[in-house]
Design a protein around this motif. Structure first.
Motif, PDB file in Angstrom:
ATOM      1  N   ALA A   1       0.819  -1.210   0.000  1.00 28.91           N
ATOM      2  CA  ALA A   1       0.000   0.000   0.000  1.00 28.91           C
ATOM      3  C   ALA A   1       0.853   1.260   0.000  1.00 28.91           C
ATOM      4  CB  ALA A   1      -0.905   0.007   1.220  1.00 28.91           C
ATOM      5  N   LYS A   2       2.170   1.104   0.053  1.00 25.33           N
ATOM      6  CA  LYS A   2       3.048   2.268   0.081  1.00 25.33           C
ATOM      7  C   LYS A   2       2.975   2.987  -1.268  1.00 25.33           C
ATOM      8  CE  LYS A   2       7.794   3.513   1.198  1.00 25.33           C
ATOM      9  NZ  LYS A   2       9.114   2.992   1.521  1.00 25.33           N
ATOM     10  N   GLY A   3       2.752   4.250  -1.217  1.00 21.34           N
ATOM     11  CA  GLY A   3       2.680   5.041  -2.439  1.00 21.34           C
ATOM     12  C   GLY A   3       1.275   5.110  -3.019  1.00 21.34           C
ATOM     13  N   MET A   4       0.311   4.314  -2.540  1.00 22.49           N
ATOM     14  CA  MET A   4      -1.051   4.370  -3.041  1.00 22.49           C
ATOM     15  C   MET A   4      -1.815   5.483  -2.336  1.00 22.49           C
ATOM     16  SD  MET A   4      -2.367   0.455  -3.377  1.00 22.49           S
ATOM     17  CE  MET A   4      -3.975   0.949  -3.891  1.00 22.49           C
ATOM     18  N   THR A   5      -2.652   6.132  -3.067  1.00 19.40           N
ATOM     19  CA  THR A   5      -3.544   7.119  -2.462  1.00 19.40           C
ATOM     20  C   THR A   5      -4.971   6.657  -2.708  1.00 19.40           C
ATOM     21  OG1 THR A   5      -3.401   8.418  -4.495  1.00 19.40           O
ATOM     22  CG2 THR A   5      -1.985   9.087  -2.675  1.00 19.40           C
ATOM     23  N   PRO A   6      -5.653   6.205  -1.662  1.00 18.53           N
ATOM     24  CA  PRO A   6      -7.030   5.726  -1.827  1.00 18.53           C
ATOM     25  C   PRO A   6      -7.969   6.881  -2.202  1.00 18.53           C
ATOM     26  CG  PRO A   6      -6.402   5.711   0.472  1.00 18.53           C
ATOM     27  CD  PRO A   6      -5.190   6.084  -0.291  1.00 18.53           C
ATOM     28  N   THR A   7      -8.838   6.597  -3.149  1.00 17.64           N
ATOM     29  CA  THR A   7      -9.763   7.637  -3.609  1.00 17.64           C
ATOM     30  C   THR A   7     -11.179   7.414  -3.108  1.00 17.64           C
ATOM     31  OG1 THR A   7     -10.104   6.393  -5.654  1.00 17.64           O
ATOM     32  CG2 THR A   7      -8.416   8.118  -5.659  1.00 17.64           C
ATOM     33  N   ARG A   8     -11.465   6.210  -2.568  1.00 12.73           N
ATOM     34  CA  ARG A   8     -12.792   5.915  -2.045  1.00 12.73           C
ATOM     35  C   ARG A   8     -12.650   4.986  -0.839  1.00 12.73           C
ATOM     36  NH1 ARG A   8     -13.121   0.950  -4.620  1.00 12.73           N
ATOM     37  NH2 ARG A   8     -12.403   0.933  -6.726  1.00 12.73           N
ATOM     38  N   PRO A   9     -13.665   4.900   0.008  1.00 12.53           N
ATOM     39  CA  PRO A   9     -13.596   4.033   1.194  1.00 12.53           C
ATOM     40  C   PRO A   9     -13.476   2.554   0.822  1.00 12.53           C
ATOM     41  CG  PRO A   9     -15.428   5.564   1.380  1.00 12.53           C
ATOM     42  CD  PRO A   9     -14.887   5.697  -0.004  1.00 12.53           C
ATOM     43  N   GLY A  10     -12.680   1.820   1.572  1.00 14.14           N
ATOM     44  CA  GLY A  10     -12.518   0.380   1.370  1.00 14.14           C
ATOM     45  C   GLY A  10     -11.665   0.012   0.178  1.00 14.14           C
TER      46      GLY A  10
END
Length: 51
Positions: free
Chosen positions: A40-49
């Motif tokens: 998950a490093k470097g990911m930017t979540p755009t929505r919940p879950g």
């Protein structure tokens, strides 16, 4: 007047003194278990879950 050392010896003799608390280690990073990489490093979540 009783000195500090004699006072502690007297307490110890009559089992009235507690042992000092042990320093406990709670985390062991040097284990032999498999260590997963951080995907998950470097990911930017755009929505919940999303993760």
């Amino acid at each position: 007047m009783v000195g500090r050392n004699k006072f502690y010896k007297l307490l110890h003799k009559h089992h009235l003194i507690l042992k000092p608390a042990r320093c406990r280690h709670t985390t062991n990073s040097n284990h032999n278990y498999f260590k997963y990489k951080n995907i998950a490093k470097g990911m930017t979540p755009t929505r919940p879950g999303q993760l």
